[in-house]
Design an enzyme around this catalytic site. Structure first.
Site, short mmCIF file in Angstrom:
data_model
loop_
_atom_site.label_atom_id
_atom_site.label_comp_id
_atom_site.label_asym_id
_atom_site.label_seq_id
_atom_site.Cartn_x
_atom_site.Cartn_y
_atom_site.Cartn_z
N ASN A 105 -11.78 0.02 -5.37
CA ASN A 105 -11.80 1.20 -4.50
C ASN A 105 -12.59 2.28 -5.22
OD1 ASN A 105 -10.00 -0.27 -2.98
ND2 ASN A 105 -8.30 1.18 -3.12
N GLU A 146 -12.54 -0.30 -0.77
CA GLU A 146 -12.50 1.03 -0.15
C GLU A 146 -13.66 1.86 -0.64
OE1 GLU A 146 -9.00 3.54 -0.29
OE2 GLU A 146 -7.70 1.79 -0.10
N GLU A 152 -3.28 11.16 5.72
CA GLU A 152 -3.86 11.09 4.37
C GLU A 152 -2.83 11.58 3.33
OE1 GLU A 152 -6.19 9.64 2.92
OE2 GLU A 152 -6.51 10.80 1.11
N HIS A 174 0.86 -1.18 0.00
CA HIS A 174 0.00 0.00 0.00
C HIS A 174 0.90 1.24 0.00
CE1 HIS A 174 -4.30 1.40 1.03
NE2 HIS A 174 -3.61 2.49 0.81
N GLU A 203 -4.13 0.09 -5.53
CA GLU A 203 -4.20 1.23 -6.43
C GLU A 203 -2.94 1.46 -7.25
OE1 GLU A 203 -5.71 4.73 -4.46
OE2 GLU A 203 -7.68 3.81 -4.17
C1 NOJ Z 1 -7.20 5.37 -1.54
C2 NOJ Z 1 -5.97 4.92 -0.82
O1 NOJ Z 1 -5.80 3.55 -0.99
C3 NOJ Z 1 -5.97 5.30 0.65
O2 NOJ Z 1 -4.70 5.06 1.16
C4 NOJ Z 1 -6.40 6.74 0.82
O3 NOJ Z 1 -6.32 7.16 2.15
C5 NOJ Z 1 -7.81 6.89 0.29
N1 NOJ Z 1 -7.81 6.58 -1.10
C6 NOJ Z 1 -8.40 8.27 0.47
O4 NOJ Z 1 -7.73 9.18 -0.32
#
Ligand code: NOJ
Length: 469
Positions: free
Chosen positions: A305, A373, A424, A118, A163
């Site tokens: 996601n 997600e 974030e 990740h 992602e």
């Molecule tokens: C996708 C990502 O995988 C995650 O790490 C991130 O916090 C969220 N989006 C929100 O932006």
């Protein structure tokens, strides 16, 4: 309406919550390096401590239990387990940490979904070229095998890479994520390619050496917005929407689920742009080698996601230079009628998720889908009574129910992002996605459930009781 074994989850990622960046022999990752450079992250913040989940895991577990989750999605820090990225040296303390997390979850009847990667590459591997280097795929495969071997007796749901689009584009084209490279029109395609190779190798390893005994499932988490033409029925906008989908969802889903190769419109658009700009090398979009494990069929489920929806029209290049934006010649904008809450890129469009799920069913041959997600953020003054976010979760989960019931999509689980307010990425701690608030000014990093968390508890209970009757 939801299948009886439906996964009700929430997710986190190692760098965003763990802290302990140098604890007990952990090696540095590219996010440690990136955050320690000036001007990279909002307010020069970093994940050195974050939610300190490395020391406060039991507090996280309490949160998971309070929500009544059946599943918890976490990621492993590669550099905590293998400080230099290779299996030559294993950090026993890192191993102990994740063993405890997994064992505790199972003791509490919560199933782990584990992401291997990740965003946090060991810095030692970045120093050897990182995801741009072809050799990264075999190194990732060794790491994956080590994890399957070590945790696979207990972990049955695996995500190899989270992602890849975001890693490739934000990290290597835009330079706003680690490793902060800005090599437009080139590096992202190479990185995406090596991520697909790495993912496929790991899936084949699982399939050949672990599947029979461990009986788990492996996929990669693909992010995608729902996209629609700006002007319904306008041929240019429809074509732009197709290009945009090909360059985002299609980039990773097409090779894995449809053909074993990139969408044709992606390659032809890239090659046409190369010609226009007089770029004379071989295609900027690499080709898969027949001598390597096949990419097609390397996902046991579709991991999605989803955050928002956009309208698309042609345009949005970068002038006289090559870049991904000119390659795809499509501009994605938010519809002004959709409410924006929290960050500027996130319009609240729950019905977009239903449409996207239907699209996935139709395009990728009705796969099992986990929504790995989904969530929406809060910025500015803290609101513990986050009514809007509570409504958002209600509306979104209702759309998922309709996707299952009315559209026949095989949705197997829903993971809210995120369990906790956390780091974030480039926005640091200014953007809060948690179902629990974390008080970063408090030495104990106290976790408090938001109203949206309380609503999620109620929804899980309500839908679960309908599941069992
Ligand atoms: C996708 C990502 O995988 C995650 O790490 C991130 O916090 C969220 N989006 C929100 O932006």
């Amino acid at each position: 309406m939801f299948p009886c074994d439906f996964a009700w989850g929430a997710g986190t990622a190692a760098y965003q919550i763990e802290g302990g960046w140098q604890a007990d022999g952990k090696g540095p990752s590219i996010w440690d390096t990136f955050c320690h450079e000036k001007g990279r992250v909002f307010g020069e913040q970093n994940g050195d401590v974050a939610c300190n989940s490395y020391e406060l895991w039991e507090k996280d577990l309490e949160c998971i239990q309070q929500l009544g989750l059946t599943h918890y999605r976490l990621s492993l820090s590669w550099a905590r387990l293998l400080p230099d990225g290779t299996t030559r040296h294993i950090n026993q303390k890192g191993l102990q940490y994740y063993n405890k997390v997994i064992d505790d979850l199972l003791t509490c009847n919560v199933s782990p979904m584990v992401t291997l990667y990740h965003f946090d590459l060991p810095q030692a591997l970045q120093d050897q070229g990182g995801w741009k280097s072809p050799g990264i795929a075999t190194l990732f495969d060794s790491y994956a095998k080590f994890c399957f071997q070590t945790f696979g007796d207990r972990v049955k749901l695996w995500i190899t890479i989270n992602e890849p689009y975001v890693c490739a584009k934000l990290g290597h084209e835009d330079g706003i994520h680690a490793p902060g490279l800005k090599e437009p029109g080139l590096a992202a395609y190479l990185v995406g390619h090596n991520m697909l190779r790495a993912h496929a190798m790991a899936w084949h390893s699982y399939n050949s050496f672990y599947r029979t005994e461990q009986k788990g499932a492996v996929s990669l988490a693909i992010n995608s917005d729902w996209l629609e033409p700006s002007r319904a029925g306008c041929a240019e906008d429809i074509a732009a929407t197709e290009r945009s989908l090909a360059f985002t969802l299609g980039w990773f889903a097409w090779p894995v689920f449809v053909t074993g190769d990139y969408p044709e419109i992606m390659r032809s658009a890239i090659d046409a742009q190369s010609k226009k700009f007089g770029y004379s090398g071989s295609s900027r979009l690499p080709s898969f080698s027949k001598d390597e494990p096949a990419i097609l069929g390397t996902a046991d489920f579709f991991a999605l996601n989803y955050y928002t929806s956009r309208k698309v029209e042609p345009g949005g290049g970068c002038g006289e230079t090559l870049c991904m934006k000119s390659d795809r010649d499509a501009g994605e904008v938010l519809d002004p009628s959709w409410p924006i809450c929290g960050v500027s890129w996130l319009a609240v469009v729950p019905h977009g998720l239903r449409k996207l799920l239907k699209y996935i069913k139709d395009t990728f041959n009705n796969p099992a889908v986990y929504i790995t997600e989904n969530g929406f953020s809060q910025v500015g003054p803290l609101q513990t009574e986050d009514v809007q976010r509570s409504e958002f979760y209600k509306d979104t989960i209702f759309e998922v129910a309709k996707a299952i019931q009315e559209d026949g999509v095989n949705v197997r689980g829903y993971f809210a992002w995120s369990l906790l307010d956390n780091f974030e990425w480039a926005d640091g701690f200014s953007v809060r996605f948690g179902l629990f608030h974390v008080d970063f000014a408090d030495a104990k990093l106290r976790r408090t459930m938001y109203l949206s968390g309380q609503e999620y508890v109620k929804m899980i209970l309500k839908y679960k009781s309908a599941q069992s009757t």
